[in-house]
Scaffold this motif. Structure first.
Motif, short mmCIF file in Angstrom:
data_model
loop_
_atom_site.label_atom_id
_atom_site.label_comp_id
_atom_site.label_asym_id
_atom_site.label_seq_id
_atom_site.Cartn_x
_atom_site.Cartn_y
_atom_site.Cartn_z
N VAL A 1 0.81 -1.23 0.00
CA VAL A 1 0.00 0.00 0.00
C VAL A 1 0.84 1.27 0.00
N ALA A 2 2.13 1.16 0.29
CA ALA A 2 2.96 2.36 0.42
C ALA A 2 2.87 3.31 -0.76
N PRO A 3 2.88 2.84 -2.01
CA PRO A 3 2.82 3.79 -3.14
C PRO A 3 1.43 4.37 -3.38
N HIS A 4 0.41 3.84 -2.68
CA HIS A 4 -0.97 4.18 -3.05
C HIS A 4 -1.75 4.90 -1.95
N LEU A 5 -1.43 4.66 -0.68
CA LEU A 5 -2.23 5.19 0.41
C LEU A 5 -1.40 6.15 1.27
N PRO A 6 -1.71 7.45 1.26
CA PRO A 6 -0.94 8.41 2.05
C PRO A 6 -1.00 8.15 3.55
N HIS A 7 -2.08 7.54 4.03
CA HIS A 7 -2.25 7.31 5.47
C HIS A 7 -1.90 5.87 5.86
N ALA A 8 -1.09 5.19 5.07
CA ALA A 8 -0.79 3.79 5.34
C ALA A 8 -0.10 3.59 6.68
N VAL A 9 0.87 4.46 7.01
CA VAL A 9 1.63 4.28 8.26
C VAL A 9 0.73 4.45 9.48
#
Length: 487
Positions: free
Chosen positions: A349-357
């Motif tokens: 999801v890192a390249p796609h979701l800004p709130h992943a972390v």
């Protein structure tokens, strides 16, 4: 519930009082609802004057007796549990899944597979994507929950029956004096114990249905195949978060999909997890001394006194050495599963979701705080399905992928013998270094065999017999027993 009882409710209240004497207030309510759900029309019985007719009342009690004594492999009492689970799942509302939500779930799960293709070597899982209501989740998950919990219920009921028989023997009144007609007291209490436990599982399944997102929130796979998604619970979880709901959907879909790939393509994993749970359940020992003490000063024909005694914590479960070993195997496996899913999801999801972390951290805290899964299994079997070492496991998988690549990381799941142990979680870097050393050693042996003109796959010659060391596995290294074998 706060309304004044209407005249037609009075017979139901009388039935409730009778059942409360056997099952307690909560159990009576569940039993009434389960009886009605199974087709017993209490109003019709009241209209027919059954409560004024002792013979008909006895017939109704005989029906409950039949439930308690049914020798049908548990189908009768688990039908009650099923009805209770659905009722609890419906509590406060259970929105039906709309066509738009079902289409959205399928689309997002399809996207999740595309994202995961670049994060793991494991291929997509077979089976359909199902967006389900809470009650539909119960239908899918209750059989697996029964598998986990039923051995415990059997142990509890058997201990109660044995203790009553030893404690009272001939002092028990004739069966005609007992509230359940022709059943002797130990048999009646065995039936009540098994029924009560099954209904507790139903209560737990209904509670889980109101909080889980899919089939794998407990760490155990609770659906036979495919992926589940509960849109109502996802929407409630997303409400108030500092992340768009669409991101939450995607993040949770990737987690569910990663779990599905792991359980679908690691054939030994499901049996390993359930085997550890079953080993724990088999080791449960009811404290018969404490149970006997609780029953010593009561009248065995007084069901009210029996119920009060049974609610006093008499089933204190003492963890044996075998249980501790099984629990260690289970905790290690759950941590490795959760850590792998965390790491793979983060990469996907890192390249796609800004709130992943922050979403990843929120899920970690949710599990660490003790979500519905932990509460459910702790109540039912004294077992916490909490991946306590998920952070260490995620770190181990991260280091392994960085050092040797994603393919090597996922290859570790190919055999139980290759899996990290609890000791490896203490020092993930040492596990990675050890694996790299083994690879180098293997390459050196292959080249040496070629120089000597031997087939590297043929092993040593007959006059130099091979005596391989037995590798440590999560079972052998931690438990001292072989544990469940890979199918």
């Amino acid at each position: 519930m706060s309304q004044e009882p209407q005249p037609h409710d009075q017979p139901r209240d009388q039935w409730r009082k009778m059942l409360e004497s056997m099952l307690g207030p909560e159990g009576a309510q569940e039993a009434l609802e389960a009886l009605e759900a199974s087709g017993v029309d209490l109003e019709q019985l009241a209209a027919s004057g059954v409560l004024d007719n002792p013979a008909q009342v006895q017939a109704a009690i005989a029906q409950m007796q039949q439930v308690l004594s049914a020798d049908d492999g548990g189908r009768t009492r688990w039908r009650f549990a099923h009805d209770v689970a659905r009722q609890v799942a419906h509590t406060g509302g259970d929105p039906m899944v709309t066509a738009a939500e079902a289409a959205k779930a399928r689309s997002i799960m399809s996207t999740a597979d595309l994202w995961l293709d670049v994060a793991t070597e494991l291929p997509p899982a077979p089976g359909a994507v199902r967006a389900v209501s809470r009650a539909e989740w119960v239908e899918a998950a209750l059989p697996a929950l029964r598998t986990v919990a039923e051995p415990v219920g059997t142990s509890v009921a058997a201990a109660l029956s044995t203790t009553l028989a030893q404690q009272f023997g001939d002092e028990i009144a004739p069966p005609t004096a007992l509230p359940m007609g022709g059943m002797d007291l130990p048999a009646m209490m065995t039936g009540l114990g098994e029924l009560s436990f099954a209904m507790q599982v139903g209560q737990a399944a209904g509670t889980l249905a109101r909080e889980v997102f899919g089939a794998t929130d407990t760490g155990l796979p609770l659906a036979d195949e495919g992926r589940l998604f509960v849109p109502a619970n996802v929407a409630e979880f997303a409400h108030g978060l500092d992340a768009p709901e669409d991101e939450v959907w995607h993040f949770l879909a990737v987690r569910e999909t990663a779990h599905a790939r792991l359980f679908a393509h690691v054939p030994w994993l499901r049996s390993h997890l359930y085997g550890a749970v079953e080993a724990y359940a088999r080791g449960i020992e009811i404290d018969l001394g404490q149970l006997e003490e609780s029953l010593r000063d009561i009248d065995p024909t007084n069901v009210d006194q029996l119920r009060d005694a049974l609610s006093g914590g008499i089933f204190a479960q003492h963890r044996t050495e075998a249980q501790s070993r099984a629990l260690k195997r289970l905790e290690t496996a759950l941590a490795l599963v959760e850590g792998w899913v965390e790491e793979v999801t983060a990469q996907a999801v890192a390249p796609h979701l800004p709130h992943a972390v922050p979403l990843r951290e929120m899920l970690r805290r949710r599990r660490a705080a003790g979500g519905p899964a932990e509460d459910t299994f702790r109540t039912l079997v004294g077992l916490e399905l909490r991946p306590r070492r998920a952070r260490e496991a995620a770190r181990l998988w991260q280091l392994l992928a960085a050092d040797r690549g994603v393919e090597a990381r996922d290859e570790a799941w190919s055999q139980l013998d290759l899996m990290p142990t609890a000791a490896d979680l203490d020092d993930p870097a040492a596990f990675v270094r050890g694996g790299a050393a083994s690879e180098v050693s293997g390459d050196l042996e292959t080249e040496l065999a070629k120089i000597l003109g031997r087939d590297p796959k043929a092993g040593d010659s007959p006059d130099t017999p091979d005596t391989p060391d037995t590798p440590d596995t999560p079972d052998s290294a931690e438990s001292g027993d072989p544990g469940p074998q890979a199918p």
